[in-house]
Scaffold this active site. Sequence first.
Site, mmCIF file in Angstrom:
data_model
loop_
_atom_site.group_PDB
_atom_site.id
_atom_site.type_symbol
_atom_site.label_atom_id
_atom_site.label_comp_id
_atom_site.label_asym_id
_atom_site.label_seq_id
_atom_site.Cartn_x
_atom_site.Cartn_y
_atom_site.Cartn_z
ATOM 1 N N GLU A 61 7.864 -18.875 7.059
ATOM 2 C CA GLU A 61 7.530 -20.176 6.475
ATOM 3 C C GLU A 61 6.022 -20.385 6.439
ATOM 4 O O GLU A 61 5.444 -20.777 5.420
ATOM 5 C CB GLU A 61 8.187 -21.287 7.280
ATOM 6 C CG GLU A 61 7.739 -22.692 6.929
ATOM 7 C CD GLU A 61 8.032 -23.680 8.039
ATOM 8 O OE1 GLU A 61 7.103 -24.027 8.788
ATOM 9 O OE2 GLU A 61 9.196 -24.095 8.156
ATOM 10 N N ASP B 146 14.048 -20.900 2.862
ATOM 11 C CA ASP B 146 13.009 -21.772 2.313
ATOM 12 C C ASP B 146 11.694 -21.012 2.173
ATOM 13 O O ASP B 146 10.986 -21.132 1.170
ATOM 14 C CB ASP B 146 12.838 -23.030 3.154
ATOM 15 C CG ASP B 146 12.376 -22.764 4.579
ATOM 16 O OD1 ASP B 146 12.717 -21.691 5.127
ATOM 17 O OD2 ASP B 146 11.694 -23.629 5.148
#
Length: 372
Positions: free
Chosen positions: A53, A114
């Site tokens: 991330e 993500d």
Amino acid sequence: MLLVSIAALGTGLADAHACETSWPEWDSFKNRLISADGRVTDHSSDAKITTSEGQAYALFFSLVANDRATFDKLLDWTENNLAQGDLASRLPAWSWGKDPSGNWIILDNNSASDADLWMAYTLGEAGRLWNDRRYIALSSLLSNRILLDETKEVPKLGLVLLPGIRGFTPDPKSVRLNPSYLPMQLMNWFANYSGDPRWSALRDTSGKIILASSPRGYAPEWTTYDYERGFIQDGNGDDTDRGSYNAIRVYLWAGMMHKEDPARRRLIDRLMPMGHFIQDHGTPPEFINIMTGITNGTGASGFSAAVIPFLLAARLDSAAEQQMARALTSQDSENNYYNQVLKLFALGWKNNIYQFEATGNLSPNWKKKICP
């Protein structure tokens, strides 16, 4: 297959060094949190972890800043350390750091979708904005890997983005999902520029997930979808019915959507109770029970920054101004990676350093300048 091409996404490509963006907050983030070889460090634990991330977000910010040197260092470190040297065929591991024996290694080789989504998107946009087909090719390969390894067809709901390769199907008749992993502007981009209809399906179900998992206007950390009962209380430990550090991004992504995106108004309207809470109480909560509205703690200044785009979209301008003042004056957690990431996203957008177009295209300020 992601059919992104420079011609399809637009031209007007200038020398990457001709129009530099002044972004002191990015320079500060680099100096404090990114190593010389391109590793973003989270100093909140003894392991000094780096996550996929963090690498993905930093890649995005370096593109926004037209900072190609940092971009390439981040990309090289990510490929060499999180993807075993081959990002074209492997999703990056989500966690790397120091183990109890003092070795610097991958701590958890599960993926984080993500991060993968932001990485594939940023690579595609880097290829367009910097006129480099290598990035576009890598974006296409990574996008296909996301579809292969991190999606699942769910009865009565449709194709969903799983939070990672493993661990999100607690039983044969349910899936565990994370609404903050589903920024709609990115979903629009993949749906608009991919020849694979699964991206359009993912865009449609992503909007449904965000709306249905926030029945009273507060986004959850996690949600469980039961094949028979639909969205139900998430029963995993402390995250049950709670919104906090993950969920704050739901408001951030929604607020930054382009005004012409038809999904924007639906999301803002559904999440309006959080806007009214912030307006009435002066700060976003650190934790909120999404069913009762009972809160605990005050969110850090990064939380205040994160809700600014949402409050502006909700036409709660005075509340947005109050959160802006808090975000700019508070000195809490300057070395906290996540706090600073939220500020870079929100304040960069607020200050027009970048915007998202209706198609999902990134529109950085440096592309709008007349280059010498």
